[in-house]
Design a protein around this motif. Structure first.
Motif, PDB file in Angstrom:
ATOM      1  N   ASP A 145     -12.480   2.774 -33.906  1.00 55.19           N
ATOM      2  CA  ASP A 145     -11.503   1.850 -33.333  1.00 55.19           C
ATOM      3  C   ASP A 145     -11.960   0.415 -33.485  1.00 55.19           C
ATOM      4  O   ASP A 145     -11.158  -0.473 -33.812  1.00 55.19           O
ATOM      5  CB  ASP A 145     -11.284   2.167 -31.853  1.00 55.19           C
ATOM      6  CG  ASP A 145     -10.459   3.423 -31.639  1.00 55.19           C
ATOM      7  OD1 ASP A 145      -9.339   3.490 -32.172  1.00 55.19           O
ATOM      8  OD2 ASP A 145     -10.942   4.333 -30.956  1.00 55.19           O
ATOM      9  N   PHE A 146     -13.248   0.159 -33.235  1.00 57.50           N
ATOM     10  CA  PHE A 146     -13.742  -1.210 -33.398  1.00 57.50           C
ATOM     11  C   PHE A 146     -13.608  -1.651 -34.852  1.00 57.50           C
ATOM     12  O   PHE A 146     -13.175  -2.780 -35.121  1.00 57.50           O
ATOM     13  CB  PHE A 146     -15.200  -1.327 -32.952  1.00 57.50           C
ATOM     14  CG  PHE A 146     -15.770  -2.695 -33.205  1.00 57.50           C
ATOM     15  CD1 PHE A 146     -15.491  -3.749 -32.342  1.00 57.50           C
ATOM     16  CD2 PHE A 146     -16.563  -2.952 -34.322  1.00 57.50           C
ATOM     17  CE1 PHE A 146     -15.984  -5.029 -32.583  1.00 57.50           C
ATOM     18  CE2 PHE A 146     -17.060  -4.223 -34.572  1.00 57.50           C
ATOM     19  CZ  PHE A 146     -16.772  -5.260 -33.693  1.00 57.50           C
ATOM     20  N   GLN A 147     -13.978  -0.783 -35.791  1.00 58.27           N
ATOM     21  CA  GLN A 147     -13.850  -1.145 -37.203  1.00 58.27           C
ATOM     22  C   GLN A 147     -12.434  -1.605 -37.525  1.00 58.27           C
ATOM     23  O   GLN A 147     -12.235  -2.627 -38.200  1.00 58.27           O
ATOM     24  CB  GLN A 147     -14.187   0.059 -38.080  1.00 58.27           C
ATOM     25  CG  GLN A 147     -15.641   0.482 -38.089  1.00 58.27           C
ATOM     26  CD  GLN A 147     -15.848   1.674 -39.000  1.00 58.27           C
ATOM     27  OE1 GLN A 147     -15.275   1.764 -40.080  1.00 58.27           O
ATOM     28  NE2 GLN A 147     -16.669   2.611 -38.565  1.00 58.27           N
ATOM     29  N   GLN A 148     -11.452  -0.847 -37.067  1.00 65.67           N
ATOM     30  CA  GLN A 148     -10.062  -1.155 -37.391  1.00 65.67           C
ATOM     31  C   GLN A 148      -9.608  -2.464 -36.744  1.00 65.67           C
ATOM     32  O   GLN A 148      -8.941  -3.284 -37.384  1.00 65.67           O
ATOM     33  CB  GLN A 148      -9.170   0.004 -36.948  1.00 65.67           C
ATOM     34  CG  GLN A 148      -9.425   1.290 -37.716  1.00 65.67           C
ATOM     35  CD  GLN A 148      -8.675   2.473 -37.138  1.00 65.67           C
ATOM     36  OE1 GLN A 148      -8.059   2.383 -36.070  1.00 65.67           O
ATOM     37  NE2 GLN A 148      -8.727   3.602 -37.823  1.00 65.67           N
ATOM     38  N   ILE A 149      -9.956  -2.654 -35.478  1.00 60.94           N
ATOM     39  CA  ILE A 149      -9.520  -3.866 -34.782  1.00 60.94           C
ATOM     40  C   ILE A 149     -10.247  -5.091 -35.341  1.00 60.94           C
ATOM     41  O   ILE A 149      -9.649  -6.152 -35.564  1.00 60.94           O
ATOM     42  CB  ILE A 149      -9.758  -3.719 -33.268  1.00 60.94           C
ATOM     43  CG1 ILE A 149      -8.886  -2.602 -32.700  1.00 60.94           C
ATOM     44  CG2 ILE A 149      -9.460  -5.038 -32.534  1.00 60.94           C
ATOM     45  CD1 ILE A 149      -9.188  -2.252 -31.257  1.00 60.94           C
TER      46      ILE A 149
END
Length: 278
Positions: free
Chosen positions: A204-208
């Protein structure tokens, strides 16, 4: 973190999240990748496709203000994100020094936080490390792992998805605030270490993070599901405290005469604070 050219990484990310519908282009045929094509951005910004490609690839490093403003319009950037774009293009050094392994608070800030007994109060640095928190803040985060850093808490602690009633909104807001707080100082090795840790630990962090959104928060509300006091919404204000490392003082309270205020009093009892005696 984002390749050799921070400007190119920002443009590429914004291109990939901007749709043809948003910019008024016809949606013809299928697309192998999301967002706009490079030639479409160039057309809308009034530059050649080759010039825009060189910007994304970091081979063109001195775009004019007019070009940058045109790109900001294409990507529908707000004033803050537009300023961030200009800062990246001008290679402006971060206004703040590196975070470093330790970040000392000024004595008067520490004294204020320790003496604040009617509000949740804590201090952050640019990495969003919690440098110090008062008893009410300690009671709010009691029992949560990784609560030494807001990003670690949100992305690396699975309990956070229950703790925050709107986890997704909180994740996006805090990540955007983190990028805004960094400015052009993303080459700080201690910041890079944190981004690498979060990227490895959370898809999720990668995507955001890859969206390069910029959101400075000065006031906001967060709703929690606390393990002891139940659901509680706190309204926060954030203040810079005059440090060369951009420390931020965060103060939060509940709205009077609400269920959150009653929960806040229970939180005060956990903390042994006068907040439970109102």
């Amino acid at each position: 973190m984002d390749g050799k050219s921070p400007l190119g990484a920002f443009l590429r990310a914004r291109r990939q999240v901007t749709t043809v519908d948003q910019v008024g282009l016809p949606n013809i045929g299928s697309r192998r990748t999301p967002g706009l094509r490079r030639d479409e951005v160039a057309l809308l910004a009034g530059v050649s496709a080759d010039y825009y490609i060189r910007l994304e690839q970091g081979r063109e490093r001195n775009p004019s203000d007019q070009v940058l403003d045109a790109l900001a319009r294409v990507f529908r950037l707000d004033a803050e994100a537009t300023q961030h774009l200009h800062d990246l293009a001008r290679h402006r050094a971060s206004r703040h020094g590196p975070v470093g392994p330790y970040d000392w608070l000024r004595p008067y800030v520490l004294q204020f936080i320790e003496g604040c007994d009617h509000a949740v109060a804590f201090a952050l640095n640019r990495r969003l490390d919690i440098l110090v928190k008062n008893p009410l803040a300690s009671a709010l985060y009691h029992g949560l792992d990784d609560c030494d850093n807001l990003l670690r808490l949100i992305f690396l602690n699975p309990v956070a998805r229950e703790f925050y009633l709107d986890w997704r909104q909180q994740a996006e807001d805090v990540t955007g605030h983190f990028r805004a707080a960094l400015g052009t100082g993303g080459d700080d090795p201690f910041v890079q270490d944190l981004v690498e840790e979060l990227s490895h630990g959370s898809e999720d962090f990668q995507q955001i993070w890859a969206r390069h959104e910029v959101r400075t928060r000065t006031h906001w509300s967060i709703s929690y599901r606390h393990g002891v006091v139940g659901e509680i919404t706190l309204h926060y204000e954030m203040f810079r405290v005059g440090s060369p490392t951009a420390q931020q003082l965060v103060v939060g309270q509940a709205e009077p005469y609400t269920s959150s205020e009653r929960a806040f009093r229970r939180l005060g009892r956990l903390a042994g604070s006068p907040a439970d005696r109102h």
